[in-house]
Write a protein that holds these residues in place. Structure first.
Motif, PDB file in Angstrom:
ATOM      1  N   VAL A  88       0.837  -1.205   0.000  1.00  0.00           N
ATOM      2  CA  VAL A  88       0.000   0.000   0.000  1.00  0.00           C
ATOM      3  C   VAL A  88       0.870   1.254   0.000  1.00  0.00           C
ATOM      4  O   VAL A  88       0.558   2.241  -0.671  1.00  0.00           O
ATOM      5  N   LEU A  89       1.976   1.228   0.718  1.00  0.00           N
ATOM      6  CA  LEU A  89       2.878   2.382   0.733  1.00  0.00           C
ATOM      7  C   LEU A  89       3.476   2.625  -0.662  1.00  0.00           C
ATOM      8  O   LEU A  89       3.660   3.779  -1.074  1.00  0.00           O
ATOM      9  N   ALA A  90       3.780   1.547  -1.395  1.00  0.00           N
ATOM     10  CA  ALA A  90       4.288   1.707  -2.760  1.00  0.00           C
ATOM     11  C   ALA A  90       3.226   2.327  -3.664  1.00  0.00           C
ATOM     12  O   ALA A  90       3.527   3.179  -4.515  1.00  0.00           O
ATOM     13  N   LEU A  91       1.975   1.899  -3.489  1.00  0.00           N
ATOM     14  CA  LEU A  91       0.876   2.503  -4.243  1.00  0.00           C
ATOM     15  C   LEU A  91       0.739   3.982  -3.891  1.00  0.00           C
ATOM     16  O   LEU A  91       0.567   4.830  -4.780  1.00  0.00           O
ATOM     17  N   LEU A  92       0.824   4.315  -2.604  1.00  0.00           N
ATOM     18  CA  LEU A  92       0.724   5.700  -2.170  1.00  0.00           C
ATOM     19  C   LEU A  92       1.820   6.571  -2.796  1.00  0.00           C
ATOM     20  O   LEU A  92       1.575   7.710  -3.187  1.00  0.00           O
ATOM     21  N   GLU A  93       3.014   6.027  -2.883  1.00  0.00           N
ATOM     22  CA  GLU A  93       4.117   6.781  -3.503  1.00  0.00           C
ATOM     23  C   GLU A  93       3.807   7.087  -4.958  1.00  0.00           C
ATOM     24  O   GLU A  93       4.050   8.206  -5.442  1.00  0.00           O
ATOM     25  N   GLU A  99       2.066   8.072   3.737  1.00  0.00           N
ATOM     26  CA  GLU A  99       2.723   7.265   4.755  1.00  0.00           C
ATOM     27  C   GLU A  99       1.687   6.665   5.699  1.00  0.00           C
ATOM     28  O   GLU A  99       0.495   6.983   5.631  1.00  0.00           O
ATOM     29  N   LEU A 100       2.171   5.787   6.577  1.00  0.00           N
ATOM     30  CA  LEU A 100       1.304   5.286   7.628  1.00  0.00           C
ATOM     31  C   LEU A 100       0.874   6.441   8.527  1.00  0.00           C
ATOM     32  O   LEU A 100       1.659   7.354   8.782  1.00  0.00           O
ATOM     33  N   ALA A 101      -0.378   6.393   8.995  1.00  0.00           N
ATOM     34  CA  ALA A 101      -0.792   7.367   9.990  1.00  0.00           C
ATOM     35  C   ALA A 101       0.069   7.179  11.238  1.00  0.00           C
ATOM     36  O   ALA A 101       0.417   6.049  11.596  1.00  0.00           O
ATOM     37  N   SER A 102       0.402   8.264  11.898  1.00  0.00           N
ATOM     38  CA  SER A 102       1.382   8.213  12.985  1.00  0.00           C
ATOM     39  C   SER A 102       0.866   7.529  14.229  1.00  0.00           C
ATOM     40  O   SER A 102       1.638   7.108  15.075  1.00  0.00           O
TER      41      SER A 102
END
Length: 261
Positions: A131-136, A221-224
């Motif tokens: 999911v982080l790769a998709l977000l990028e 990014e992930l929510a903190s």
């Protein structure tokens, strides 16, 4: 850690409105270790409280006398766990996960967005890193635009325009995830830090990670973990802090201030 919050909404009409109605979703959800010590919703007339289909606490406010201004003040104290990681939870809001796979008018996929989703999330099981790769990739494609005064355009139009407000950035991520079979929900709430502000993010159901994982679509990014959820739903219209309709009054101007006390 305990936070004291004051949330004020001021609405002003160009001319007197004969009638207005507001649905408020401005009460924190007690989940993931979040506890409400005190929470007061003060409205200019009595409001009715209920819980909606998504498990959100709502207040319905109707004003039937002519009015030009509406002021809503919320004050309270909320305690959240000390955490510096993504919000992960296993709750399903009393609903089955397939409901969070359904498209809405704001989360209709198009071919290009679906293809991008399959590139990054096409293999199961999907992990946080996918999911982080998709977000990028989405952040490289979408130019962030201010949300104030901008209409909601939805995922497909925003992706085509290569520009999106914060709610529509979340819609694009939700739509991409649903296109490959990942349940995804819109979340509205508070972002905590040196100051507190309204924010919106996405909750994605990842079996490999143990349930709902929160992703910040604007930051990629992930929510903190330093957030307070107010409402969840299929899209912004299900989960926004306030929806309103009015008769007369002309143009409505809404100003929101949130601060720590």
């Amino acid at each position: 850690m305990k936070y004291s919050i004051r949330h004020e909404t001021r609405c002003h009409y160009d001319s007197p409105a004969s009638y207005s109605i507001r649905k408020l979703r401005i009460t924190p959800r007690e989940e993931g270790g979040v506890k409400i010590s005190r929470w007061e919703v003060n409205t200019p007339a009595r409001s009715s409280r209920s819980v909606d289909a998504w498990g959100n606490t709502t207040h319905l406010l109707s004003l039937t006398a002519p009015h030009e201004n509406v002021r809503i003040v919320v004050t309270g104290e909320v305690e959240i766990p000390d955490q510096g990681q993504a919000l992960i939870g296993t709750d399903c809001d009393g609903l089955t996960l397939p409901i969070y796979l359904a498209s809405t008018s704001l989360t209709q996929p198009d071919a290009a967005l679906s293809a991008l989703a399959r590139t990054h999330l096409g293999r199961a099981p999907q992990h946080i890193a996918d999911v982080l790769a998709l977000l990028e990739a989405l952040r490289a494609h979408l130019r962030p635009t201010p949300s104030g005064g901008e209409p909601l355009r939805g995922a497909a139009e925003s992706f085509t325009r290569q520009a999106a407000t914060l709610p529509d950035q979340v819609h694009v991520l939700l739509t991409a995830c649903r296109a490959v079979g990942l349940p995804a929900r819109f979340v509205s709430g508070y972002q905590l830090g040196e100051r507190v502000r309204e924010h919106a993010w996405a909750g994605i159901w990842l079996e490999a990670a143990g349930g709902w994982v929160s992703f910040d679509a604007r930051r990629g990014e992930l929510a903190s973990g330093h957030q307070i959820r107010l409402a969840v739903g299929r899209d912004y219209l299900d989960a926004c802090p306030m929806r309103s309709m009015h008769q007369g009054g002309g143009q409505e101007e809404v100003r929101v201030t949130v601060r720590m006390m």
